[in-house]
Design a protein around this motif. Structure first.
Motif, mmCIF file in Angstrom:
data_model
loop_
_atom_site.group_PDB
_atom_site.id
_atom_site.type_symbol
_atom_site.label_atom_id
_atom_site.label_comp_id
_atom_site.label_asym_id
_atom_site.label_seq_id
_atom_site.Cartn_x
_atom_site.Cartn_y
_atom_site.Cartn_z
ATOM 1 N N GLU A 189 0.636 -0.869 -0.113
ATOM 2 C CA GLU A 189 -0.026 0.264 -0.255
ATOM 3 C C GLU A 189 0.844 1.548 0.054
ATOM 4 O O GLU A 189 0.278 2.495 -0.791
ATOM 5 C CB GLU A 189 -0.822 -0.020 1.388
ATOM 6 C CG GLU A 189 -1.157 1.377 1.243
ATOM 7 C CD GLU A 189 -2.196 1.630 2.122
ATOM 8 O OE1 GLU A 189 -3.454 1.945 2.616
ATOM 9 O OE2 GLU A 189 -2.253 0.998 4.024
ATOM 10 N N ALA A 190 1.860 1.205 1.356
ATOM 11 C CA ALA A 190 3.016 2.587 0.992
ATOM 12 C C ALA A 190 3.404 2.494 -0.395
ATOM 13 O O ALA A 190 4.012 3.592 -0.480
ATOM 14 C CB ALA A 190 3.804 2.452 2.018
ATOM 15 N N ARG A 191 4.564 1.967 -0.851
ATOM 16 C CA ARG A 191 4.897 1.585 -2.222
ATOM 17 C C ARG A 191 4.337 2.148 -2.975
ATOM 18 O O ARG A 191 4.721 2.625 -4.343
ATOM 19 C CB ARG A 191 5.518 0.773 -2.824
ATOM 20 C CG ARG A 191 6.993 -0.268 -1.386
ATOM 21 C CD ARG A 191 7.114 -1.143 -1.453
ATOM 22 N NE ARG A 191 8.599 -1.161 -2.543
ATOM 23 C CZ ARG A 191 8.839 -1.642 -3.125
ATOM 24 N NH1 ARG A 191 9.156 -3.119 -3.089
ATOM 25 N NH2 ARG A 191 10.484 -1.208 -4.032
ATOM 26 N N ALA A 192 2.630 1.342 -3.404
ATOM 27 C CA ALA A 192 1.695 2.397 -4.192
ATOM 28 C C ALA A 192 1.962 3.379 -4.479
ATOM 29 O O ALA A 192 1.775 4.391 -5.811
ATOM 30 C CB ALA A 192 0.582 1.679 -4.560
ATOM 31 N N SER A 197 10.312 5.197 -0.980
ATOM 32 C CA SER A 197 9.434 5.919 0.258
ATOM 33 C C SER A 197 10.495 5.645 1.326
ATOM 34 O O SER A 197 10.570 6.644 2.399
ATOM 35 C CB SER A 197 8.400 5.214 0.673
ATOM 36 O OG SER A 197 8.000 4.324 1.032
ATOM 37 N N GLU A 198 11.263 4.228 1.383
ATOM 38 C CA GLU A 198 12.190 4.013 2.350
ATOM 39 C C GLU A 198 13.059 4.956 2.434
ATOM 40 O O GLU A 198 13.857 4.990 3.717
ATOM 41 C CB GLU A 198 11.951 2.343 2.661
ATOM 42 C CG GLU A 198 10.804 1.856 2.489
ATOM 43 C CD GLU A 198 9.936 2.423 4.284
ATOM 44 O OE1 GLU A 198 10.772 2.492 5.192
ATOM 45 O OE2 GLU A 198 8.976 2.997 4.152
ATOM 46 N N ALA A 199 14.142 4.967 1.228
ATOM 47 C CA ALA A 199 14.880 5.869 0.931
ATOM 48 C C ALA A 199 14.060 7.220 1.649
ATOM 49 O O ALA A 199 15.514 8.204 1.728
ATOM 50 C CB ALA A 199 15.816 6.140 -0.778
ATOM 51 N N LEU A 200 13.425 7.907 0.767
ATOM 52 C CA LEU A 200 13.130 8.748 1.114
ATOM 53 C C LEU A 200 13.309 9.443 2.826
ATOM 54 O O LEU A 200 13.371 10.198 3.403
ATOM 55 C CB LEU A 200 10.895 8.898 0.149
ATOM 56 C CG LEU A 200 10.959 11.144 0.861
ATOM 57 C CD1 LEU A 200 12.209 11.986 0.541
ATOM 58 C CD2 LEU A 200 9.567 10.261 0.398
ATOM 59 N N PHE A 201 12.625 8.096 3.506
ATOM 60 C CA PHE A 201 12.342 8.294 4.842
ATOM 61 C C PHE A 201 13.386 8.081 5.175
ATOM 62 O O PHE A 201 13.956 8.538 6.366
ATOM 63 C CB PHE A 201 12.186 6.507 4.951
ATOM 64 C CG PHE A 201 11.258 6.925 7.352
ATOM 65 C CD1 PHE A 201 11.807 6.510 7.598
ATOM 66 C CD2 PHE A 201 9.881 6.294 7.116
ATOM 67 C CE1 PHE A 201 12.022 6.905 9.194
ATOM 68 C CE2 PHE A 201 9.503 6.921 8.595
ATOM 69 C CZ PHE A 201 10.298 6.393 9.382
ATOM 70 N N LEU A 202 14.925 7.141 5.409
ATOM 71 C CA LEU A 202 15.693 7.348 5.744
ATOM 72 C C LEU A 202 16.364 8.918 5.025
ATOM 73 O O LEU A 202 17.030 9.576 6.777
ATOM 74 C CB LEU A 202 16.794 6.582 5.194
ATOM 75 C CG LEU A 202 16.236 4.821 5.733
ATOM 76 C CD1 LEU A 202 17.357 4.265 5.154
ATOM 77 C CD2 LEU A 202 16.730 4.762 7.236
ATOM 78 N N GLU A 203 16.873 9.476 4.554
ATOM 79 C CA GLU A 203 17.648 10.114 4.022
ATOM 80 C C GLU A 203 16.961 11.812 4.851
ATOM 81 O O GLU A 203 17.878 12.555 5.579
ATOM 82 C CB GLU A 203 17.340 10.730 2.543
ATOM 83 C CG GLU A 203 18.025 9.015 1.365
ATOM 84 C CD GLU A 203 19.176 9.554 0.530
ATOM 85 O OE1 GLU A 203 20.011 10.661 0.824
ATOM 86 O OE2 GLU A 203 18.662 9.497 -0.078
#
Length: 290
Positions: A189-192, A197-203
């Motif tokens: 759902e999030a990746r849709a 998104s996870e790279a954005l979260f980390l950076e």
């Protein structure tokens, strides 16, 4: 007094699940290379010995052998005169009449081979919760080390500003965060909404934590093919952002960390100064201690 500068290495590679000897040798080889480049500290990823495969019976067996590998890293640190944070090590604790517990633990080993401190992961990622035991209400405590006073956090702890604040209140100026964070930590759902998104979260989060806490962050993640790994191991400071950063490639980076930048950020933002006020309107320490 002039601020100190410390040479720090972050190491990432594609961890082979349950191949503990390969992973340990790979880690030691990279640590030796980092030491040859003058690194004072080398940091490895989370789950670096066996990966995260708790449903395989061998995973539990290998967790029972963790003390041997910790001792090996202590010997290597003394030999090379380098501090080591050997990612995290899964530790198995068995007591009679009680269920076996597994802790995800990060250690700080000094350059003379002494363990200066350790930290058990507090904020357990949702899929880990059936298998790992949190450190619960134990306080976050900073550690005095040859590179200064450091705080230790693990992976999903990054999502909790409270963890940083408690360590900052205890004097930490550098946060060390071993991690095993992949693109698949985002749900379908999030990746849709955003495949990255996870790279954005980390950076976003790593840089924000540096600014809002006037601290440096040393972040070491697992690496490998981009469809399954994020990498992004980095050393990040307030005011300037990442001073060294990797993609998904295997290897390591070494950077000179100028603590003068951290001190300048504090003079500018005065975060620590506010936290020390007797009448400060936020409390960042646990209230349920015995």
């Amino acid at each position: 007094m002039m601020a100190s500068t410390h040479r720090i290495a972050v190491i990432q590679w594609q961890i082979k699940e349950l191949d503990i000897e390969y992973n340990h040798k790979t880690a030691c080889d990279y640590i030796r290379e980092a030491a040859a480049q003058g690194a004072e500290l080398a940091v490895l990823p989370e789950y670096h010995l066996s990966g995260m495969v708790p449903t395989d019976p061998l995973w539990a067996v290998q967790a029972g052998e963790s003390a041997k590998y910790l001792a090996n890293y202590q010997s290597l640190a003394k030999e090379l005169q380098i501090c080591i944070v050997p990612g995290t090590i899964i530790e198995k604790h068995t007591e009679s009449d009680r269920p076996t517990l597994f802790h995800n633990t990060a250690y700080f080993i000094s350059n003379d081979g002494t363990v200066l401190g350790s930290y058990r992961k507090k904020n357990i990622w949702h899929p880990e919760r059936p298998h790992l035991t949190s450190s619960g209400p134990e306080p976050h405590v900073a550690i005095d080390t040859p590179i200064g006073r450091v705080g230790m956090l693990i992976c999903w702890d990054l999502a909790f500003p409270e963890a940083f604040r408690e360590l900052i209140a205890d004097g930490a100026q550098i946060m060390i965060a071993p991690t095993y964070w992949t693109p698949h930590d985002a749900s379908p759902e999030a990746r849709a909404y955003n495949l990255d998104s996870e790279a954005l979260f980390l950076e976003s989060t790593i840089t924000s934590r540096c600014f809002e806490n006037t601290c440096g962050v040393v972040f070491a993640n697992a690496a490998g093919p981009s469809e399954d790994f994020l990498g992004l191991s980095q050393i990040t400071l307030p005011l300037v952002g990442p001073i060294a950063k990797m993609g998904t490639e295997e290897g390591f980076i070494v950077a000179d960390v100028d603590m003068g930048i951290v001190e300048a950020a504090e003079r500018n933002y005065k975060v620590r100064q506010d936290l020390k006020k007797e009448d400060w309107h936020y409390v960042y320490r646990h209230t349920g201690r015995k």
